[in-house]
Design an enzyme around this catalytic site. Structure first.
Site, PDB file in Angstrom:
ATOM      1  N   GLY A 161     -29.646  47.046  -9.321  1.00 19.29           N
ATOM      2  CA  GLY A 161     -29.974  47.132  -7.904  1.00 19.29           C
ATOM      3  C   GLY A 161     -31.078  48.146  -7.684  1.00 19.29           C
ATOM      4  O   GLY A 161     -31.358  48.949  -8.569  1.00 19.29           O
TER       5      GLY A 161
ATOM      6  N   CYS B 281     -28.056  48.532 -15.670  1.00 16.94           N
ATOM      7  CA  CYS B 281     -29.116  49.242 -14.961  1.00 16.94           C
ATOM      8  C   CYS B 281     -28.528  50.140 -13.867  1.00 16.94           C
ATOM      9  O   CYS B 281     -27.881  51.125 -14.186  1.00 16.94           O
ATOM     10  CB  CYS B 281     -30.120  48.234 -14.414  1.00 16.94           C
ATOM     11  SG  CYS B 281     -31.653  49.016 -13.939  1.00 16.94           S
ATOM     12  N   TYR B 282     -28.678  49.803 -12.587  1.00 16.90           N
ATOM     13  CA  TYR B 282     -28.042  50.637 -11.557  1.00 16.90           C
ATOM     14  C   TYR B 282     -26.546  50.745 -11.836  1.00 16.90           C
ATOM     15  O   TYR B 282     -25.932  51.794 -11.642  1.00 16.90           O
ATOM     16  CB  TYR B 282     -28.262  50.046 -10.159  1.00 16.90           C
ATOM     17  CG  TYR B 282     -27.588  50.880  -9.077  1.00 16.90           C
ATOM     18  CD1 TYR B 282     -28.183  52.040  -8.608  1.00 16.90           C
ATOM     19  CD2 TYR B 282     -26.343  50.518  -8.561  1.00 16.90           C
ATOM     20  CE1 TYR B 282     -27.550  52.833  -7.650  1.00 16.90           C
ATOM     21  CE2 TYR B 282     -25.709  51.300  -7.598  1.00 16.90           C
ATOM     22  CZ  TYR B 282     -26.327  52.455  -7.148  1.00 16.90           C
ATOM     23  OH  TYR B 282     -25.709  53.241  -6.200  1.00 16.90           O
TER      24      TYR B 282
ATOM     25  N   HIS C 235     -31.703  44.714 -18.683  1.00 20.66           N
ATOM     26  CA  HIS C 235     -31.088  43.516 -18.084  1.00 20.66           C
ATOM     27  C   HIS C 235     -30.872  42.440 -19.147  1.00 20.66           C
ATOM     28  O   HIS C 235     -31.813  41.692 -19.459  1.00 20.66           O
ATOM     29  CB  HIS C 235     -31.994  42.967 -16.977  1.00 20.66           C
ATOM     30  CG  HIS C 235     -31.997  43.814 -15.750  1.00 20.66           C
ATOM     31  ND1 HIS C 235     -31.151  43.598 -14.686  1.00 20.66           N
ATOM     32  CD2 HIS C 235     -32.727  44.910 -15.446  1.00 20.66           C
ATOM     33  CE1 HIS C 235     -31.366  44.511 -13.763  1.00 20.66           C
ATOM     34  NE2 HIS C 235     -32.317  45.323 -14.199  1.00 20.66           N
TER      35      HIS C 235
ATOM     36  N   GLU D 183     -29.392  39.686 -18.831  1.00 20.99           N
ATOM     37  CA  GLU D 183     -29.280  38.347 -18.249  1.00 20.99           C
ATOM     38  C   GLU D 183     -30.603  37.610 -18.131  1.00 20.99           C
ATOM     39  O   GLU D 183     -30.623  36.406 -17.895  1.00 20.99           O
ATOM     40  CB  GLU D 183     -28.604  38.415 -16.864  1.00 20.99           C
ATOM     41  CG  GLU D 183     -29.339  39.221 -15.798  1.00 20.99           C
ATOM     42  CD  GLU D 183     -29.043  40.722 -15.880  1.00 20.99           C
ATOM     43  OE1 GLU D 183     -28.576  41.178 -16.929  1.00 20.99           O
ATOM     44  OE2 GLU D 183     -29.321  41.425 -14.900  1.00 20.99           O
TER      45      GLU D 183
ATOM     46  N   SER E  88     -27.038  11.804   1.653  1.00 17.63           N
ATOM     47  CA  SER E  88     -28.498  11.770   1.714  1.00 17.63           C
ATOM     48  C   SER E  88     -29.062  10.935   0.572  1.00 17.63           C
ATOM     49  O   SER E  88     -30.248  10.604   0.564  1.00 17.63           O
ATOM     50  CB  SER E  88     -29.042  13.186   1.595  1.00 17.63           C
ATOM     51  OG  SER E  88     -28.771  13.691   0.302  1.00 17.63           O
ATOM     52  N   GLY E  89     -28.216  10.622  -0.409  1.00 20.03           N
ATOM     53  CA  GLY E  89     -28.738   9.954  -1.596  1.00 20.03           C
ATOM     54  C   GLY E  89     -29.100  10.952  -2.674  1.00 20.03           C
ATOM     55  O   GLY E  89     -29.401  10.591  -3.796  1.00 20.03           O
TER      56      GLY E  89
ATOM     57  N   ASP F  48     -26.210  16.219  -4.760  1.00 18.51           N
ATOM     58  CA  ASP F  48     -25.095  17.031  -4.268  1.00 18.51           C
ATOM     59  C   ASP F  48     -24.153  16.238  -3.358  1.00 18.51           C
ATOM     60  O   ASP F  48     -22.943  16.206  -3.570  1.00 18.51           O
ATOM     61  CB  ASP F  48     -25.602  18.265  -3.508  1.00 18.51           C
ATOM     62  CG  ASP F  48     -26.570  19.069  -4.342  1.00 18.51           C
ATOM     63  OD1 ASP F  48     -26.557  18.895  -5.575  1.00 18.51           O
ATOM     64  OD2 ASP F  48     -27.338  19.856  -3.773  1.00 18.51           O
ATOM     65  N   SER F  49     -24.713  15.611  -2.331  1.00 17.78           N
ATOM     66  CA  SER F  49     -23.821  14.907  -1.411  1.00 17.78           C
ATOM     67  C   SER F  49     -23.189  13.701  -2.109  1.00 17.78           C
ATOM     68  O   SER F  49     -22.044  13.332  -1.814  1.00 17.78           O
ATOM     69  CB  SER F  49     -24.555  14.483  -0.137  1.00 17.78           C
ATOM     70  OG  SER F  49     -25.609  13.611  -0.417  1.00 17.78           O
ATOM     71  N   SER F  50     -23.890  13.113  -3.071  1.00 22.92           N
ATOM     72  CA  SER F  50     -23.318  11.956  -3.770  1.00 22.92           C
ATOM     73  C   SER F  50     -22.134  12.367  -4.638  1.00 22.92           C
ATOM     74  O   SER F  50     -21.090  11.708  -4.638  1.00 22.92           O
ATOM     75  CB  SER F  50     -24.361  11.299  -4.673  1.00 22.92           C
ATOM     76  OG  SER F  50     -25.453  10.907  -3.912  1.00 22.92           O
TER      77      SER F  50
ATOM     78  N   LYS G 254     -26.223  24.088  -9.445  1.00 27.57           N
ATOM     79  CA  LYS G 254     -26.780  22.729  -9.483  1.00 27.57           C
ATOM     80  C   LYS G 254     -26.495  21.995 -10.804  1.00 27.57           C
ATOM     81  O   LYS G 254     -26.089  20.839 -10.801  1.00 27.57           O
ATOM     82  CB  LYS G 254     -28.296  22.819  -9.285  1.00 27.57           C
ATOM     83  CG  LYS G 254     -28.979  21.496  -9.150  1.00 27.57           C
ATOM     84  CD  LYS G 254     -29.054  21.124  -7.708  1.00 27.57           C
ATOM     85  CE  LYS G 254     -29.728  19.802  -7.477  1.00 27.57           C
ATOM     86  NZ  LYS G 254     -29.693  19.441  -6.056  1.00 27.57           N
TER      87      LYS G 254
END
Ligand code: XMP
Length: 518
Positions: free
Chosen positions: A57, A84-85, A175, A177, A228-229, A232-234, A374
């Site tokens: 941070g 780090c922080y 870091h 990551e 929406s096609g 995600d919504s599918s 995602k």
């Protein structure tokens, strides 16, 4: 609440906190990011983490009201990793010393070398004598806390890796990551191993659990889902359908701004392949009518957002008595990241979603993807048997072709754009590039230019092609097509689509550009 072993990431505002979660999920470890302000003693108790990570941070532990953590975290008997922080905070709270930055600040690449002490957290590290890491710190630790030892040093961070192995407290100045710490993932792997995680976060298990939770939440009520096609919504729709069958109805709003054959493909997939009740709301007239003559990008977005809600609400009424609204909200959308700017971030574009709908309609939300990133949604889609061709589809924005048609939208331009875009995507597929590219599309520019075709003068639209590589759409690079590919694609588009006589390739990265044109 999930049944999995849980790791808590306390967010102190680093730009890369989400990457910690990514690295852990890749190890099949379930984790959640929470801002430090929320992490109280009782929160820690009820969350019951199996391990805790303090993120990096921008703060200094010397600042008034510096971000901190309840001391009880150190009495929970669980492994803690400070980054780090997070390292500075740990030292500060446990009796070490932190000094202000000035001439010892370190940003960017650094090399960490081992000391004589061995530490299981570093298993597999230092095989070649030193490790490349990414540092980004002003302050630094100048004396470690009692019980800690040093296991790695860098020129400007003598305490690059420190630990109290008996209490399983680990602290690093760099870091692990980020990709610029090439072997950083190994430290996370070792850390979760030391903490006893068994890697129980698998998609198969998640699917079963999500189905059980949806059934519990919904009971025998009706649910509607805006489709929406997009992926995600599918995935949300297919998952919910698997849980509650015909209690789910999907509403697909066709705003006249879809790609070539898109409406047919979505409708046939959901109605015919999955047998999911679907309302196909053909509202092209309404949307294109209201957008007529509008060229300001934000005004376009606002109109589309408002109409989408109206239309959705109108058709949702046909379902009658639906108590729940399903949405494909993802984890990155719900993380309450720590903002140190003190105010809301600047709006670059008002992204369109159905926010505001549930309150207006008095509905409760079902959001089965809230915990997923995602690529995890894609994995869940595969688990549910959605075809790869569908899961791998490039993202498509809610406002559709409207934002790929800068300036005024006309039916003529939309028709030209649809044809050109289909050829462009066909070219990308034919050349086997589709999966390498994160998103590709054509945009029709609001200018006409002069050309010559078969001895005739032409005065037609210019088309821009865009293709980007990205991980999450937040930053992006333009895809490096070969000149041959671009030339071949340009020739095909100009020969096959009437109305275009010039094709350009957009080489802007994001930032400074955005992915879409508006
Ligand atoms: P930008 O243009 O902001 O786009 O760099 C980043 C990603 O977001 C998509 N996008 C949207 N998606 N509703 C959406 O569902 C929107 O209003 C919207 N605007 C942009 C864009 O396609 C890209 O993938």
């Amino acid at each position: 609440m999930t049944q999995h072993q849980r790791l808590l990431i306390i967010d102190y505002g680093s730009q890369v906190t989400q990457l910690i979660a990514r690295r852990l999920r890749e190890l099949n470890v379930y984790c959640e990011i929470h801002p430090y302000q929320k992490v109280t003693e009782s929160f820690l108790e009820s969350f019951a983490p199996k391990a805790v990570i303090f993120s990096g941070g921008p703060s200094s532990v010397f600042a008034e009201g510096a971000p901190s953590v309840p001391m009880s975290v150190f009495d929970m008997g669980v492994p803690i990793l400070g980054i780090c922080y997070g390292q500075q905070l740990m030292m500060h709270l446990l009796g070490g010393k932190v000094d202000r930055g000035h001439d010892t600040a370190e940003f960017g690449r650094a090399w960490v070398t081992p000391t004589d002490e061995k530490l299981p957290l570093l298993d597999g590290w230092f095989e070649e004598g030193r490790e490349r890491v990414w540092m980004s710190h002003g302050d630094h630790v100048s004396a470690i806390a009692p019980g800690f030892k040093v296991y790695g040093t860098s020129p400007n961070a003598p305490f690059a890796v420190t630990a109290d192995p008996d209490r399983h407290f680990y602290a690093v100045q760099f870091h692990p990551e980020v990709h610029h710490t090439p072997r950083g993932a190994l430290l996370y792997e070792n850390f979760v191993k030391l903490a006893g995680f068994t890697g129980d976060w698998t998609m198969g298990a998640y699917k079963d659990e999500a189905i059980r939770r949806i059934r519990e939440q919904v009971g025998d009520a009706k649910v509607i889902c805006g489709l929406s096609g997009g992926v995600d919504s599918s995935v949300a729709a297919v998952l919910i359908h698997e849980a509650i069958g015909d209690q789910l109805t999907c509403v697909f709003v066709d705003h006249g701004l879809l790609r070539l054959n898109e409406a047919e493909e979505v409708v046939s997939m959901f109605r015919d392949t999955y047998n999911i009740p679907l309302i196909h709301a053909d509202e092209a007239e309404l949307f294109l009518g209201e957008l007529d003559g509008v060229s300001d990008p934000e005004t376009k977005r606002k109109i589309i957002g408002r109409l989408f809600i109206d239309v959705f609400q109108k058709h949702a009424g046909e379902v009658g008595g639906a108590e729940f609204l399903a949405q494909g909200t993802l984890y990155p959308d719900v993380i309450e990241s720590v903002s140190f700017s003190g105010g809301p971030s600047v709006t670059i574009k008002s992204h369109h979603n159905v926010g505001g709908l549930p309150e207006k309609m008095g509905m409760k939300l079902v959001e089965p993807l809230r915990e997923l990133f995602k690529d995890e949604v894609r994995a869940l889609g595969r688990e549910l048997g959605l075809p790869d061709s569908f899961i791998g589809r490039h993202p498509f924005p809610g406002p559709g072709l409207a934002i790929r048609c800068p300036g005024e939208i006309t039916r003529e331009k939309l028709d030209i754009l649809r044809k050109a875009d289909a050829i462009y995507i066909d070219q990308i597929r034919k050349h086997g590039l589709y999966d390498e590219i994160w998103q590709a599309f054509a945009a029709i520019l609001p200018v006409r230019t002069v050309g010559v075709m078969g001895d005739h003068r032409t005065y037609d639209f210019a088309l821009a092609l865009r293709a980007v590589t990205s991980v999450d759409g937040m930053t992006a690079d333009s895809y490096p097509f070969s000149h041959d590919f671009l030339a071949e694609t340009s020739t095909r588009i100009i020969n096959e689509v009437q109305g275009i006589n010039r094709v350009m390739y957009d080489v802007t990265s994001k930032p400074p550009g955005t992915i879409e044109m508006e």
